[in-house]
Design an enzyme around this catalytic site. Structure first.
Site, PDB file in Angstrom:
ATOM      1  N   HIS A 252      -6.073   1.973  26.427  1.00  0.00           N
ATOM      2  CA  HIS A 252      -4.816   2.931  26.177  1.00  0.00           C
ATOM      3  C   HIS A 252      -4.235   2.766  24.623  1.00  0.00           C
ATOM      4  O   HIS A 252      -3.683   1.687  24.370  1.00  0.00           O
ATOM      5  CB  HIS A 252      -3.499   2.761  27.074  1.00  0.00           C
ATOM      6  CG  HIS A 252      -2.422   3.590  26.907  1.00  0.00           C
ATOM      7  ND1 HIS A 252      -1.808   4.047  27.934  1.00  0.00           N
ATOM      8  CD2 HIS A 252      -1.664   3.995  25.529  1.00  0.00           C
ATOM      9  CE1 HIS A 252      -0.558   4.958  27.213  1.00  0.00           C
ATOM     10  NE2 HIS A 252      -0.699   4.542  25.971  1.00  0.00           N
TER      11      HIS A 252
ATOM     12  N   HIS B 230      -3.227   4.696  20.798  1.00  0.00           N
ATOM     13  CA  HIS B 230      -2.788   5.857  19.963  1.00  0.00           C
ATOM     14  C   HIS B 230      -3.526   5.688  18.545  1.00  0.00           C
ATOM     15  O   HIS B 230      -3.014   4.847  17.841  1.00  0.00           O
ATOM     16  CB  HIS B 230      -1.466   6.180  19.884  1.00  0.00           C
ATOM     17  CG  HIS B 230      -0.727   6.306  21.163  1.00  0.00           C
ATOM     18  ND1 HIS B 230      -0.422   7.446  21.480  1.00  0.00           N
ATOM     19  CD2 HIS B 230      -0.168   5.323  22.065  1.00  0.00           C
ATOM     20  CE1 HIS B 230      -0.007   7.226  23.065  1.00  0.00           C
ATOM     21  NE2 HIS B 230       0.358   5.980  23.025  1.00  0.00           N
TER      22      HIS B 230
ATOM     23  N   LYS C 150      -4.637  12.838  30.909  1.00  0.00           N
ATOM     24  CA  LYS C 150      -3.214  12.207  30.887  1.00  0.00           C
ATOM     25  C   LYS C 150      -2.266  13.162  31.488  1.00  0.00           C
ATOM     26  O   LYS C 150      -2.024  14.317  30.992  1.00  0.00           O
ATOM     27  CB  LYS C 150      -3.012  11.735  29.453  1.00  0.00           C
ATOM     28  CG  LYS C 150      -1.591  11.075  29.286  1.00  0.00           C
ATOM     29  CD  LYS C 150      -1.752   9.681  29.530  1.00  0.00           C
ATOM     30  CE  LYS C 150      -0.488   9.048  29.404  1.00  0.00           C
ATOM     31  NZ  LYS C 150      -0.496   7.852  28.509  1.00  0.00           N
TER      32      LYS C 150
ATOM     33  N   HIS D 196       1.980   8.564  32.282  1.00  0.00           N
ATOM     34  CA  HIS D 196       3.249   7.782  31.854  1.00  0.00           C
ATOM     35  C   HIS D 196       4.048   7.981  32.890  1.00  0.00           C
ATOM     36  O   HIS D 196       4.707   9.105  33.065  1.00  0.00           O
ATOM     37  CB  HIS D 196       3.655   8.636  30.353  1.00  0.00           C
ATOM     38  CG  HIS D 196       4.941   7.999  29.818  1.00  0.00           C
ATOM     39  ND1 HIS D 196       4.619   7.211  28.741  1.00  0.00           N
ATOM     40  CD2 HIS D 196       6.155   8.037  30.435  1.00  0.00           C
ATOM     41  CE1 HIS D 196       6.012   6.748  28.347  1.00  0.00           C
ATOM     42  NE2 HIS D 196       6.674   7.357  29.500  1.00  0.00           N
TER      43      HIS D 196
ATOM     44  N   HIS E 156       0.647   1.490  30.862  1.00  0.00           N
ATOM     45  CA  HIS E 156       1.701   0.663  30.304  1.00  0.00           C
ATOM     46  C   HIS E 156       2.987   0.260  31.382  1.00  0.00           C
ATOM     47  O   HIS E 156       3.871   0.347  31.129  1.00  0.00           O
ATOM     48  CB  HIS E 156       2.303   1.123  28.815  1.00  0.00           C
ATOM     49  CG  HIS E 156       2.744   2.406  28.828  1.00  0.00           C
ATOM     50  ND1 HIS E 156       3.351   3.009  29.992  1.00  0.00           N
ATOM     51  CD2 HIS E 156       2.481   3.481  27.943  1.00  0.00           C
ATOM     52  CE1 HIS E 156       3.441   4.290  29.740  1.00  0.00           C
ATOM     53  NE2 HIS E 156       3.243   4.748  28.605  1.00  0.00           N
TER      54      HIS E 156
ATOM     55  N   ASP F 130      -1.547   0.353  24.104  1.00  0.00           N
ATOM     56  CA  ASP F 130      -0.493   1.129  24.103  1.00  0.00           C
ATOM     57  C   ASP F 130      -0.039   1.005  22.452  1.00  0.00           C
ATOM     58  O   ASP F 130       1.066   1.371  22.235  1.00  0.00           O
ATOM     59  CB  ASP F 130       0.686   1.381  24.816  1.00  0.00           C
ATOM     60  CG  ASP F 130       1.546   2.301  24.607  1.00  0.00           C
ATOM     61  OD1 ASP F 130       1.192   3.236  24.163  1.00  0.00           O
ATOM     62  OD2 ASP F 130       2.882   2.107  24.892  1.00  0.00           O
TER      63      ASP F 130
ATOM     64  N   ALA G  70       9.681   5.832  19.247  1.00  0.00           N
ATOM     65  CA  ALA G  70       9.343   4.574  20.242  1.00  0.00           C
ATOM     66  C   ALA G  70       8.160   4.587  20.029  1.00  0.00           C
ATOM     67  O   ALA G  70       6.944   5.417  19.897  1.00  0.00           O
ATOM     68  CB  ALA G  70       9.624   5.220  21.617  1.00  0.00           C
TER      69      ALA G  70
HETATM   70  N1  LIG Z   1       4.794   4.037  24.075  1.00  0.00           N
HETATM   71  C1  LIG Z   1       5.497   4.643  23.023  1.00  0.00           C
HETATM   72  O1  LIG Z   1       6.545   4.171  22.897  1.00  0.00           O
HETATM   73  N2  LIG Z   1       4.978   5.624  22.413  1.00  0.00           N
HETATM   74  C2  LIG Z   1       3.866   6.366  22.446  1.00  0.00           C
HETATM   75  C3  LIG Z   1       3.817   7.597  23.611  1.00  0.00           C
HETATM   76  C4  LIG Z   1       3.754   6.718  24.889  1.00  0.00           C
HETATM   77  O2  LIG Z   1       2.618   5.846  25.111  1.00  0.00           O
HETATM   78  O3  LIG Z   1       4.567   6.669  25.901  1.00  0.00           O
HETATM   79  C5  LIG Z   1       3.534   7.194  20.990  1.00  0.00           C
HETATM   80  O4  LIG Z   1       2.787   7.898  20.988  1.00  0.00           O
HETATM   81  O5  LIG Z   1       4.216   6.743  20.243  1.00  0.00           O
HETATM   82 ZN   LIG Z   2       0.885   5.476  24.837  1.00  0.00          ZN
HETATM   83 ZN   LIG Z   3       3.310   6.408  27.416  1.00  0.00          ZN
END
Ligand SMILES: NC(=O)N[C@@H](CC(=O)O)C(=O)O
Ligand SMILES: [Zn+2]
Ligand SMILES: [Zn+2]
Length: 343
Positions: free
Chosen positions: A13, A15, A98, A135, A173, A246, A262
Site C-alpha cells: 500500500h 502513494h 480500491k 479504506h 492501514h 501507506d 492527511a
Molecule cells: N492515509 C492518508 O492519510 N492519506 C492518503 C490517503 C489514504 O490512504 O487514505 C493520501 O493519499 O494522502
Molecule cells: Zn493510503
Molecule cells: Zn486510506
C-alpha cells in the site's frame, strides 16, 4: 555489528503521486522493495485499465531500480462496471481494486457513495479473483473521527464480507483493536495491512505538547491500547497481517497549515522503521513473514527470489526531502533511525 538478512520485501500500500513528485517517490520506493501496490487516488483518479496503463508508464519512465515492479490498482466509483474489472484483469498490470467511501480521505470525492452501487463490480471481482482493498471508515458527520473505522467494520464490512464469501478483501492501514479482531476471526480471504506509523505512534504523539501535523494521517492515530493491538498483530507471525506503508507524501506547506492534509511520508526508511518496532518486541524473526512472505501468499504471487540486509547502524534523517518543486517532511525528520539497509 548486528545484521538481519530477509527475503526482499514488498509494500502492499503506497502513494507515489504523479508528475514531478514521482522523481522522489519512485526512487525511494524502489531502493529495496520488490513490488508495491500503487494507490490510484490521483486527480483525476485511475478508474480504468487504460489510465492504469498510462500511470504505469509514467512510473517506469522514472527508471526505478531494476528489481522493482509497480502493481497497479483500479479506483472504484459509483460508475465502475463489471466490464472495467474484466479489462483491468486482462491488462495484466492491475492487481486489485480500491474502495474509497466517498469523502473518507485524500482525493476520495469520486469514491463510492453506497456499496449497493458496486454490487455487480464486487461479483465480477470475486469471479476473476481480484482483491478488494478498502479504506475502512464511514463518513457520516455524526460519527466521531476516532470511531469511524470500528463503525465501518460493524455496519459496512461485516455485511459485505458475508455477501461475497469468496472475495479477497484487504482492510488497509488498520488502526484499531476492533480491526485486528475482525480480521483474525474472518476467513482466509480477509487480511490487513499495517503501517509503520501506526505501530510507532499513538494519538498522544500527535497531540500532547502541541499539534504535530506530520503525524496526522487517516485513519487517524488512535489511543495506546489500539497501537498495542496492532503491534501484537504485526509481530504475531499471523499470515493475515502484512506490510503496507501507506507512505502518503504532501508538500510541507500543505501539512503545516490551518487545514493540513492527511498522510505521512515513510518511503525514505520504511523497512528500517519496521525493524525498530520488531526489535523492540523481540520479534525480529517475524519481520520477514510480515514484510516479504504473507503479502505474496495472499495475492497469490511468488515470493521475491533475492534478499536484503539490514545493519544496526544509526543514521540521521534530513529535516526535509526534495518533493517535485517542493519539499516533504518525512517521518523521523531531523532525528535518527536505528537500522540501515546495506546498499
Ligand atoms: N492515509 C492518508 O492519510 N492519506 C492518503 C490517503 C489514504 O490512504 O487514505 C493520501 O493519499 O494522502
Ligand atoms: Zn493510503
Ligand atoms: Zn486510506
Amino acid at each position: 555489528m548486528t545484521t538481519l538478512t530477509i527475503t526482499r520485501p514488498d509494500d502492499w500500500h503506497v502513494h507515489l503521486r504523479d508528475g514531478d513528485a514521482l522523481k522522489t517517490t519512485v526512487a525511494d520506493i524502489s531502493r529495496y522493495f520488490g513490488r508495491a501496490i500503487v494507490m490510484p487516488n490521483l486527480v483525476p483518479p485511475v478508474t480504468n485499465a487504460e489510465l492504469a496503463q498510462r500511470y504505469h508508464q509514467r512510473i517506469m519512465a522514472e527508471k526505478p531500480a531494476a528489481q522493482f515492479q509497480p502493481l497497479m490498482v483500479l479506483y472504484l466509483t459509483d460508475n465502475t462496471t463489471a466490464e472495467d474489472i474484466k479489462q483491468a484483469k486482462a491488462s495484466g498490470i492491475v492487481y486489485a481494486a480500491k474502495l474509497y467511501p466517498a469523502g473518507a480521505t485524500t482525493n476520495s470525492s469520486s469514491g463510492v457513495t453506497s456499496i449497493d452501487n458496486i454490487a455487480q463490480v464486487l461479483a465480477a471481482m470475486q469471479e476473476v479473483d481480484m482483491p478488494l482493498l478498502i479504506h475502512g471508515e464511514v463518513t457520516d458527520n455524526h460519527i466521531d473521527i476516532f470511531d469511524r473505522e470500528a463503525v465501518f467494520i460493524d455496519t459496512i464490512l461485516k455485511p459485505l464480507v458475508a455477501s461475497y464469501p469468496n472475495l479477497k478483501v484487504v482492510l488497509e492501514h488498520i488502526t484499531t483493536k476492533n480491526a485486528v479482531e475482525f480480521v483474525q476471526q474472518a476467513g482466509e480471504n480477509v487480511a490487513a495491512t499495517i503501517t509503520v506509523h501506526h505501530l510507532l505512534y499513538n494519538r498522544n504523539h500527535m497531540l500532547v505538547g502541541g499539534i504535530r501535523p506530520h503525524y496526522f494521517c487517516l485513519p487517524i492515530l488512535k489511543r495506546n491500547i489500539h497501537q498495542q493491538a496492532l503491534i501484537a498483530a504485526a509481530t504475531s507471525g499471523s499470515s493475515k497481517f502484512f506490510l503496507g506503508t501507506d507512505s502518503a507524501p504532501h508538500p510541507k506547506h500543505a501539512k503545516e497549515s490551518s487545514c493540513g492534509c492527511a498522510g505521512a511520508y515513510t518511503a525514505h526508511a520504511a523497512i528500517e522503521l519496521y525493524a525498530e518496532v520488531f526489535e523492540q518486541e523481540n520479534a525480529l524473526d517475524k519481520l520477514e513473514g510480515f514484510a516479504s512472505l504473507h503479502g505474496p501468499a495472499f495475492y497469490n504471487l511468488p515470493v521475491n527470489k533475492d534478499t536484503i540486509t539490514l545493519e544496526k547502524t544509526s543514521w540521521h534523517v534530513p529535516e526535509t526531502l526534495n518533493f517535485g518543486d517542493d519539499v516533504v517532511v518525512p517521518i523521523r525528520a531531523n532525528d535518527t533511525i536505528a537500522w540501515q539497509v546495506k546498499e
